[in-house]
Design a protein around this motif. Sequence first.
Motif: not given
Length: 174
Positions: A106-108, A114-116, A148-154
């Motif tokens: 998993i990469g950030i 705007f980090p994804r 994605g459901k919990v934090f709604m990230y880009r």
Amino acid sequence: MATEAPDRVTEQRRALPNGPGVYIFRDEQGKVLYVGKARSIRKRVASHFSKPGGRGATDMIAQIADIDFIATETEAEALLAEQEFIKRHRPVFNVRLRDDKSYPYIGISMDEDFPRIYFTREKHRKRRVYFGPFSNAKRVRETLDLLGKVFMYRTCDGPQPGRASGSPCLDYYL
């Protein structure tokens, strides 16, 4: 010395644990020939000696002078240890992890305004944070879906939120 090594290997095989872990085959000079992981170290090592599969495996078995092992609590720990040993020792008979295949991460993207968060199999870009390696790509994708459901990230690609076409993706508005 030729008869001593097989006797030592036989004794080492008998002493192997029946739990998960990593095993390491070495030649007479102590060079790592092969690194493997197993649910049961004893059973997996025995399978190498009972049914060598092909010329390469037969060559490897003939060169083994020593068997080391590291017992782990879980198969996942064994997987991570195996990957580390293969990268460190570059064994002659390990094909996996020398080609372009690798474990999922998993990469950030910390290098973007705007980090994804994203799925990747590479771990080489600067200013990126990587979590892993993981043993199962499907589970990584499930984890990303849950995050994605919990934090709604880009999730959209590119340095700016939005699509390359110029119209922003739904994540832009979140």
